[in-house]
Scaffold this motif. Structure first.
Motif, PDB file in Angstrom:
ATOM      1  N   ALA A 299       0.826  -1.208   0.000  1.00 39.63           N
ATOM      2  CA  ALA A 299       0.000   0.000   0.000  1.00 39.63           C
ATOM      3  C   ALA A 299       0.857   1.253   0.000  1.00 39.63           C
ATOM      4  O   ALA A 299       0.557   2.235  -0.691  1.00 39.63           O
ATOM      5  CB  ALA A 299      -0.939  -0.001   1.203  1.00 39.63           C
ATOM      6  N   ASN A 300       1.940   1.236   0.767  1.00 35.72           N
ATOM      7  CA  ASN A 300       2.793   2.416   0.852  1.00 35.72           C
ATOM      8  C   ASN A 300       3.700   2.573  -0.359  1.00 35.72           C
ATOM      9  O   ASN A 300       4.200   3.670  -0.624  1.00 35.72           O
ATOM     10  CB  ASN A 300       3.617   2.368   2.137  1.00 35.72           C
ATOM     11  N   LEU A 301       3.904   1.500  -1.101  1.00 39.37           N
ATOM     12  CA  LEU A 301       4.673   1.598  -2.333  1.00 39.37           C
ATOM     13  C   LEU A 301       3.815   2.104  -3.491  1.00 39.37           C
ATOM     14  O   LEU A 301       4.284   2.878  -4.325  1.00 39.37           O
ATOM     15  CB  LEU A 301       5.278   0.239  -2.705  1.00 39.37           C
ATOM     16  N   VAL A 302       2.574   1.656  -3.548  1.00 35.06           N
ATOM     17  CA  VAL A 302       1.716   2.051  -4.667  1.00 35.06           C
ATOM     18  C   VAL A 302       0.491   2.824  -4.164  1.00 35.06           C
ATOM     19  O   VAL A 302       0.411   4.037  -4.262  1.00 35.06           O
ATOM     20  CB  VAL A 302       1.311   0.830  -5.521  1.00 35.06           C
ATOM     21  N   ASN A 303      -0.466   2.102  -3.588  1.00 35.60           N
ATOM     22  CA  ASN A 303      -1.703   2.690  -3.074  1.00 35.60           C
ATOM     23  C   ASN A 303      -2.483   1.560  -2.424  1.00 35.60           C
ATOM     24  O   ASN A 303      -2.332   0.395  -2.818  1.00 35.60           O
ATOM     25  CB  ASN A 303      -2.509   3.318  -4.219  1.00 35.60           C
ATOM     26  N   ASN A 304      -3.333   1.873  -1.451  1.00 36.26           N
ATOM     27  CA  ASN A 304      -4.000   0.798  -0.724  1.00 36.26           C
ATOM     28  C   ASN A 304      -5.013   0.034  -1.572  1.00 36.26           C
ATOM     29  O   ASN A 304      -5.216  -1.171  -1.362  1.00 36.26           O
ATOM     30  CB  ASN A 304      -4.667   1.335   0.547  1.00 36.26           C
ATOM     31  N   LEU A 305      -5.642   0.695  -2.543  1.00 41.38           N
ATOM     32  CA  LEU A 305      -6.635  -0.005  -3.356  1.00 41.38           C
ATOM     33  C   LEU A 305      -6.011  -1.063  -4.266  1.00 41.38           C
ATOM     34  O   LEU A 305      -6.419  -2.236  -4.217  1.00 41.38           O
ATOM     35  CB  LEU A 305      -7.451   1.008  -4.168  1.00 41.38           C
ATOM     36  N   PRO A 306      -5.015  -0.722  -5.103  1.00 44.37           N
ATOM     37  CA  PRO A 306      -4.386  -1.785  -5.893  1.00 44.37           C
ATOM     38  C   PRO A 306      -3.679  -2.818  -5.031  1.00 44.37           C
ATOM     39  O   PRO A 306      -3.588  -3.988  -5.417  1.00 44.37           O
ATOM     40  CB  PRO A 306      -3.399  -1.029  -6.791  1.00 44.37           C
ATOM     41  N   ALA A 307      -3.174  -2.410  -3.864  1.00 46.69           N
ATOM     42  CA  ALA A 307      -2.530  -3.387  -2.975  1.00 46.69           C
ATOM     43  C   ALA A 307      -3.526  -4.441  -2.521  1.00 46.69           C
ATOM     44  O   ALA A 307      -3.223  -5.646  -2.521  1.00 46.69           O
ATOM     45  CB  ALA A 307      -1.921  -2.673  -1.769  1.00 46.69           C
ATOM     46  N   TYR A 308      -4.718  -4.000  -2.140  1.00 44.33           N
ATOM     47  CA  TYR A 308      -5.734  -4.984  -1.727  1.00 44.33           C
ATOM     48  C   TYR A 308      -6.120  -5.889  -2.901  1.00 44.33           C
ATOM     49  O   TYR A 308      -6.192  -7.114  -2.757  1.00 44.33           O
ATOM     50  CB  TYR A 308      -6.991  -4.306  -1.175  1.00 44.33           C
ATOM     51  N   LEU A 309      -6.385  -5.275  -4.051  1.00 40.21           N
ATOM     52  CA  LEU A 309      -6.797  -6.062  -5.208  1.00 40.21           C
ATOM     53  C   LEU A 309      -5.733  -7.086  -5.597  1.00 40.21           C
ATOM     54  O   LEU A 309      -6.055  -8.220  -5.977  1.00 40.21           O
ATOM     55  CB  LEU A 309      -7.073  -5.133  -6.391  1.00 40.21           C
ATOM     56  N   ALA A 310      -4.476  -6.700  -5.495  1.00 41.33           N
ATOM     57  CA  ALA A 310      -3.394  -7.609  -5.854  1.00 41.33           C
ATOM     58  C   ALA A 310      -3.286  -8.779  -4.879  1.00 41.33           C
ATOM     59  O   ALA A 310      -3.014  -9.920  -5.273  1.00 41.33           O
ATOM     60  CB  ALA A 310      -2.069  -6.849  -5.907  1.00 41.33           C
ATOM     61  N   LEU A 311      -3.522  -8.515  -3.591  1.00 41.67           N
ATOM     62  CA  LEU A 311      -3.326  -9.542  -2.568  1.00 41.67           C
ATOM     63  C   LEU A 311      -4.566 -10.374  -2.279  1.00 41.67           C
ATOM     64  O   LEU A 311      -4.465 -11.438  -1.660  1.00 41.67           O
ATOM     65  CB  LEU A 311      -2.845  -8.885  -1.272  1.00 41.67           C
ATOM     66  N   GLU A 312      -5.715  -9.917  -2.694  1.00 46.80           N
ATOM     67  CA  GLU A 312      -6.958 -10.628  -2.375  1.00 46.80           C
ATOM     68  C   GLU A 312      -6.925 -12.112  -2.763  1.00 46.80           C
ATOM     69  O   GLU A 312      -7.358 -12.971  -1.971  1.00 46.80           O
ATOM     70  CB  GLU A 312      -8.138  -9.929  -3.051  1.00 46.80           C
ATOM     71  N   PRO A 313      -6.414 -12.473  -3.939  1.00 48.17           N
ATOM     72  CA  PRO A 313      -6.424 -13.891  -4.303  1.00 48.17           C
ATOM     73  C   PRO A 313      -5.561 -14.773  -3.401  1.00 48.17           C
ATOM     74  O   PRO A 313      -5.755 -15.995  -3.369  1.00 48.17           O
ATOM     75  CB  PRO A 313      -5.877 -13.890  -5.739  1.00 48.17           C
ATOM     76  N   VAL A 314      -4.601 -14.202  -2.661  1.00 48.09           N
ATOM     77  CA  VAL A 314      -3.765 -15.028  -1.782  1.00 48.09           C
ATOM     78  C   VAL A 314      -4.309 -15.011  -0.357  1.00 48.09           C
ATOM     79  O   VAL A 314      -3.656 -15.500   0.559  1.00 48.09           O
ATOM     80  CB  VAL A 314      -2.293 -14.556  -1.790  1.00 48.09           C
ATOM     81  N   GLY A 315      -5.512 -14.458  -0.175  1.00 46.83           N
ATOM     82  CA  GLY A 315      -6.136 -14.475   1.149  1.00 46.83           C
ATOM     83  C   GLY A 315      -6.456 -15.897   1.551  1.00 46.83           C
ATOM     84  O   GLY A 315      -5.762 -16.506   2.365  1.00 46.83           O
ATOM     85  N   GLY A 316      -7.507 -16.430   1.002  1.00 46.19           N
ATOM     86  CA  GLY A 316      -7.811 -17.840   1.213  1.00 46.19           C
ATOM     87  C   GLY A 316      -8.584 -18.171   2.468  1.00 46.19           C
ATOM     88  O   GLY A 316      -9.074 -19.288   2.620  1.00 46.19           O
ATOM     89  N   SER A 317      -8.690 -17.265   3.410  1.00 51.42           N
ATOM     90  CA  SER A 317      -9.455 -17.501   4.632  1.00 51.42           C
ATOM     91  C   SER A 317      -9.912 -16.155   5.180  1.00 51.42           C
ATOM     92  O   SER A 317      -9.388 -15.099   4.799  1.00 51.42           O
ATOM     93  CB  SER A 317      -8.619 -18.229   5.683  1.00 51.42           C
ATOM     94  N   THR A 318     -10.878 -16.206   6.087  1.00 53.23           N
ATOM     95  CA  THR A 318     -11.375 -14.972   6.685  1.00 53.23           C
ATOM     96  C   THR A 318     -10.276 -14.229   7.423  1.00 53.23           C
ATOM     97  O   THR A 318     -10.117 -13.014   7.284  1.00 53.23           O
ATOM     98  CB  THR A 318     -12.536 -15.276   7.649  1.00 53.23           C
ATOM     99  N   LEU A 319      -9.486 -14.958   8.221  1.00 51.67           N
ATOM    100  CA  LEU A 319      -8.419 -14.316   8.981  1.00 51.67           C
ATOM    101  C   LEU A 319      -7.408 -13.654   8.064  1.00 51.67           C
ATOM    102  O   LEU A 319      -6.947 -12.535   8.322  1.00 51.67           O
ATOM    103  CB  LEU A 319      -7.721 -15.342   9.877  1.00 51.67           C
ATOM    104  N   ARG A 320      -7.057 -14.317   6.979  1.00 50.63           N
ATOM    105  CA  ARG A 320      -6.055 -13.754   6.076  1.00 50.63           C
ATOM    106  C   ARG A 320      -6.603 -12.536   5.325  1.00 50.63           C
ATOM    107  O   ARG A 320      -5.880 -11.559   5.096  1.00 50.63           O
ATOM    108  CB  ARG A 320      -5.562 -14.824   5.101  1.00 50.63           C
ATOM    109  N   LEU A 321      -7.882 -12.570   4.962  1.00 48.65           N
ATOM    110  CA  LEU A 321      -8.461 -11.401   4.305  1.00 48.65           C
ATOM    111  C   LEU A 321      -8.492 -10.201   5.241  1.00 48.65           C
ATOM    112  O   LEU A 321      -8.218  -9.073   4.831  1.00 48.65           O
ATOM    113  CB  LEU A 321      -9.870 -11.734   3.812  1.00 48.65           C
ATOM    114  N   VAL A 322      -8.822 -10.442   6.519  1.00 52.08           N
ATOM    115  CA  VAL A 322      -8.823  -9.339   7.481  1.00 52.08           C
ATOM    116  C   VAL A 322      -7.397  -8.837   7.706  1.00 52.08           C
ATOM    117  O   VAL A 322      -7.170  -7.634   7.876  1.00 52.08           O
ATOM    118  CB  VAL A 322      -9.474  -9.766   8.807  1.00 52.08           C
ATOM    119  N   ALA A 323      -6.422  -9.742   7.697  1.00 52.62           N
ATOM    120  CA  ALA A 323      -5.025  -9.315   7.835  1.00 52.62           C
ATOM    121  C   ALA A 323      -4.618  -8.401   6.680  1.00 52.62           C
ATOM    122  O   ALA A 323      -3.876  -7.430   6.867  1.00 52.62           O
ATOM    123  CB  ALA A 323      -4.106 -10.530   7.899  1.00 52.62           C
ATOM    124  N   ILE A 324      -5.106  -8.713   5.471  1.00 52.17           N
ATOM    125  CA  ILE A 324      -4.836  -7.837   4.336  1.00 52.17           C
ATOM    126  C   ILE A 324      -5.459  -6.462   4.566  1.00 52.17           C
ATOM    127  O   ILE A 324      -4.833  -5.421   4.315  1.00 52.17           O
ATOM    128  CB  ILE A 324      -5.363  -8.458   3.028  1.00 52.17           C
TER     129      ILE A 324
END
Length: 383
Positions: A299-324
């Motif tokens: 998020a601090n390198l680019v922006n929080n919105l693309p950072a979330y979109l980029a990382l969402e597929p590696v979430g895989g669980s509720t806890l990991r999505l909240v960590a993102i």
């Protein structure tokens, strides 16, 4: 203007990706179906916030806070804390950064207080305090979809412990850093009446009804659009000159649409697999801190919105999505561009003649993020 230009470039790249087949037809259709309601909510809420401010609602609330603070700056600050928290949670972080920041800074000046504790309170609460409800942040609306579209209160129960940390820690930091400024006193002044009482009352009633509607479980774009239409009608009757095409956040819409398309194209080219090797797997404390830290860094390198979109597929669980979400919401307080709200906040301060050097902002934000991220993950796991 810069946001619109960058958004135009991103949107053009996304269209090229769609035309060349990098983004398939079904993927593009699914993306449009997912983001169209979100962008509709952004438009509706932006119009509501701008017209409510035009009606004098935020200025009156800040003036009332000063009037009933018993001449104590710390009491006024606590009123601002409540106002900024409620504004962020129910009306989104951009509303706090864009509309509330100038109001509280002007109120601080009017009573002779330093504007800095108020300015840092608004920007940190706008970002760190934007986890509790789906409407608080665009990233939350995206996560809500991935989590199975839980009702707003169910979403709040999932992220609540981490969200509380995101609200409390910045307040502790401001209270400690500016304890001397907050200990000052001032002479209270009477609250100035709104210029148009009819519009003021209409805006107050509409916003008051909008808040529970946003947590009712109805798709949030519906009450936001309804409130926007009602306010537009009220202004068309009493002050038509305030209605203009600029009420629609064209630059933000173009920027967000371009980001959605470009990140979708990057996923088609294998971005998720690459990021998966960086942020790791698992739901342990260490794994979640690693994921939240990776999200904050992105998020601090680019922006929080693309950072979330980029990382969402590696979430895989509720806890990991909240960590993102912890990383991209609470952790996006270091660089100026990590959050659009931060850039808007700084622009408002500059226009008011309040200087906050970026170096000072980044050092303070880094110190806060380093403490907030692991504590938020701890709260997520054990509270």
């Amino acid at each position: 203007m810069k946001t619109a230009i960058l958004g135009g470039v991103l949107f053009a790249l996304g269209i090229v990706a769609a035309l060349t087949g990098i983004i398939s037809g079904p993927d593009l259709s699914a993306l449009v179906g997912r983001v169209a309601p979100i962008l509709g909510f952004v438009v509706g809420l932006t119009i509501v916030a701008d017209l409510a401010a035009e009606a004098g609602l935020f200025s009156w609330l800040a003036g009332a806070a000063a009037r009933f603070s018993w001449g104590r700056v710390w009491v006024l600050w606590l009123f601002v804390v409540v106002l900024a928290t409620v504004c962020t949670v129910f009306l989104s972080l951009d509303t706090t950064a864009v509309l509330l920041t100038p109001v509280v800074v002007l109120v601080a000046r009017r009573v002779g207080a330093s504007p800095l504790p108020f300015a840092f309170t608004t920007v940190w609460l706008a970002n760190c305090g934007s986890m509790l409800l789906p409407v608080s942040n665009l990233t939350n609306l995206l996560a809500q979809h991935t989590l199975g579209s839980p009702a707003p209160l169910t979403f709040a129960a999932i992220v609540g412990p981490a969200a509380v940390v995101g609200i409390v820690l910045p307040l502790v930091a401001v209270a400690v850093r500016y304890r001397r400024e907050l200990a000052a006193r001032f002479d209270a002044a009477p609250v100035e009446p709104a210029a148009d009482r009819g519009l003021f009352v209409a805006a107050g009633v509409i916003v008051l009804l909008l808040v529970p509607a946003l947590v009712s479980g109805v798709a949030v774009w519906i009450p936001a659009a309804a409130a926007a239409v009602l306010l537009v009608v009220a202004f068309a009757v009493r002050r038509p000159g305030a209605l203009r095409l600029g009420l629609v956040p064209w630059g933000t819409l173009l920027f967000a649409s371009g980001l959605f398309l470009v990140v979708e194209a990057a996923h088609s080219l294998g971005l998720a697999r690459l990021l998966g090797t960086v942020v790791g797997t698992g739901d342990s404390f260490g794994a979640l801190v690693r994921l939240a830290g990776g999200a904050a860094l992105s998020a601090n390198l680019v922006n929080n919105l693309p950072a979330y979109l980029a990382l969402e597929p590696v979430g895989g669980s509720t806890l990991r999505l909240v960590a993102i979400l912890i990383g991209v919401n609470i952790g996006c307080i270091v660089t100026p561009w990590a959050s659009l709200a931060t850039l808007l906040w700084h622009g408002r301060l500059t226009g008011l003649g309040v200087e906050v050097p970026w170096k000072r902002f980044m050092i303070a934000g880094l110190g806060l993020a380093v403490v907030a991220l692991p504590l938020s993950v701890l709260a997520l796991l054990y509270l």
